[in-house]
Design a protein around this motif. Structure first.
Motif, PDB file in Angstrom:
ATOM      1  N   ASP A 165       2.997  -6.550   8.796  1.00 23.09           N
ATOM      2  CA  ASP A 165       2.472  -7.589   9.676  1.00 23.09           C
ATOM      3  C   ASP A 165       1.905  -8.803   8.952  1.00 23.09           C
ATOM      4  O   ASP A 165       1.872  -9.905   9.515  1.00 23.09           O
ATOM      5  N   LEU A 166       1.414  -8.606   7.726  1.00 27.82           N
ATOM      6  CA  LEU A 166       0.691  -9.671   7.036  1.00 27.82           C
ATOM      7  C   LEU A 166       0.749  -9.422   5.538  1.00 27.82           C
ATOM      8  O   LEU A 166       0.715  -8.272   5.093  1.00 27.82           O
ATOM      9  N   ILE A 167       0.853 -10.500   4.757  1.00 29.19           N
ATOM     10  CA  ILE A 167       0.755 -10.356   3.305  1.00 29.19           C
ATOM     11  C   ILE A 167      -0.448 -11.157   2.822  1.00 29.19           C
ATOM     12  O   ILE A 167      -0.785 -12.195   3.374  1.00 29.19           O
TER      13      ILE A 167
ATOM     14  N   ILE B 141      -4.793  -1.457   8.276  1.00 27.80           N
ATOM     15  CA  ILE B 141      -4.875  -0.934   6.913  1.00 27.80           C
ATOM     16  C   ILE B 141      -4.321  -1.976   5.961  1.00 27.80           C
ATOM     17  O   ILE B 141      -3.477  -2.791   6.331  1.00 27.80           O
ATOM     18  N   GLU B 142      -4.854  -1.940   4.750  1.00 25.65           N
ATOM     19  CA  GLU B 142      -4.390  -2.883   3.740  1.00 25.65           C
ATOM     20  C   GLU B 142      -4.134  -2.168   2.430  1.00 25.65           C
ATOM     21  O   GLU B 142      -5.039  -1.551   1.858  1.00 25.65           O
ATOM     22  N   LEU B 143      -2.896  -2.249   1.991  1.00 27.35           N
ATOM     23  CA  LEU B 143      -2.542  -1.744   0.666  1.00 27.35           C
ATOM     24  C   LEU B 143      -2.830  -2.882  -0.293  1.00 27.35           C
ATOM     25  O   LEU B 143      -2.092  -3.855  -0.354  1.00 27.35           O
TER      26      LEU B 143
ATOM     27  N   VAL C 186      -0.296  -6.038   3.265  1.00 29.19           N
ATOM     28  CA  VAL C 186      -0.026  -5.660   1.874  1.00 29.19           C
ATOM     29  C   VAL C 186      -0.340  -6.840   0.965  1.00 29.19           C
ATOM     30  O   VAL C 186       0.054  -7.980   1.243  1.00 29.19           O
ATOM     31  N   THR C 187      -1.065  -6.562  -0.108  1.00 27.38           N
ATOM     32  CA  THR C 187      -1.361  -7.598  -1.102  1.00 27.38           C
ATOM     33  C   THR C 187      -0.196  -7.745  -2.074  1.00 27.38           C
ATOM     34  O   THR C 187       0.313  -6.744  -2.587  1.00 27.38           O
TER      35      THR C 187
ATOM     36  N   GLU D 179      11.089  -8.187   1.289  1.00 21.85           N
ATOM     37  CA  GLU D 179      11.325  -6.753   1.509  1.00 21.85           C
ATOM     38  C   GLU D 179      10.252  -6.166   2.423  1.00 21.85           C
ATOM     39  O   GLU D 179      10.548  -5.329   3.287  1.00 21.85           O
ATOM     40  N   LEU D 180       9.025  -6.615   2.256  1.00 20.10           N
ATOM     41  CA  LEU D 180       7.944  -6.143   3.123  1.00 20.10           C
ATOM     42  C   LEU D 180       8.162  -6.606   4.558  1.00 20.10           C
ATOM     43  O   LEU D 180       7.916  -5.859   5.517  1.00 20.10           O
TER      44      LEU D 180
END
Length: 252
Positions: free
Chosen positions: A151-153, A87-89, A127-128, A144-145
């Protein structure tokens, strides 16, 4: 073996290519063409919207890892139930067009809400980082993420409307911004970085040179009208990523 392991392997090798159908692309046939292009060329993953019918259809047509993007935590949690591998926010670009912007605090709260809805279930989570906030805020948010176990930005290149130029100049400025953001984030956090916004066969090498472990490629493929052209462009991106992995391996 979990499907997402393919993407994880490519991420470690700094060769991951995520093909983006579009967070606002609800055209089933369009999405299927993008997925087909990604699948046929050996891309690492495909990214689709959080529409239930589209998620189900794409899950039936491919075994490649599927990312589902949304800014609504409940839709991300539901996507996991429907078979999403990640999933990607984020992928905020379409929302900027309607005048919506995001602060670091908002992104952090949406991330926490999504994690709470997953109820301890580990799902690959990207997360973007909003591209228009100050780089110091981007780094602080990324840290913080990372602490939350993300797992990935994903980076992006976005200016406020007052700052953004039009046409080719505007696109190149956005590419320059997302790549500069990549450089800063790679230097300051351990979490892998995926570079997006304006990434195409011309700009992809710069993203990898900046330290990206992955590239997110959308409009250079999903805006094409020909499936043959989609396949050709996706193939170019995969080949560029593979050459980067070879270079990285030589340095180890």
């Amino acid at each position: 073996m979990e499907r997402i392991n393919l993407f994880k392997k490519h991420l470690e090798e700094k060769r991951a290519v995520k093909i983006i159908a579009g967070i606002d692309n609800f055209d089933m046939e369009s999405v299927k063409r993008v997925v087909t292009a990604a699948d046929k060329t050996g891309a690492s993953a495909v990214d689709i919207c959080a529409d239930e019918d589209i998620i189900k259809a794409v899950r039936e047509m491919t075994d490649m890892p599927i990312f589902v993007s949304s800014i609504i935590p409940a839709r991300l949690a539901r996507a996991v139930e429907l078979g999403a591998d990640a999933i990607e926010l984020g992928n905020f670009d379409v929302l900027y067009k309607s005048g919506k912007t995001f602060t670091a605090g908002e992104v952090l709260e949406l991330t926490k809400e999504t994690l709470s809805l997953l109820k301890g279930q580990h799902v690959f989570f990207c997360v973007t980082i909003p591209g228009e906030i100050e780089i110091s805020e981007q780094i602080a948010l990324a840290r913080e993420l990372e602490d939350l176990g993300i797992d990935l930005i994903q980076t992006e290149g976005h200016f406020s409307k007052a700052e953004q130029a039009n046409g080719v100049r505007g696109l190149m400025e956005r590419v320059e911004l997302t790549i500069s953001n990549t450089i800063e984030l790679v230097r300051n956090v351990d979490i892998p970085v995926m570079t997006a916004t304006g990434i195409n066969p011309t700009t992809a090498p710069f993203a990898f040179t900046a330290g990206a472990s992955a590239i997110g490629c959308g409009s250079c493929i999903n805006k094409l009208s020909s499936e043959i052209a989609m396949i050709a462009t996706s193939q170019q991106l995969v080949e560029i990523a593979s050459r980067n992995a070879e270079k990285v391996a030589e340095l180890v």
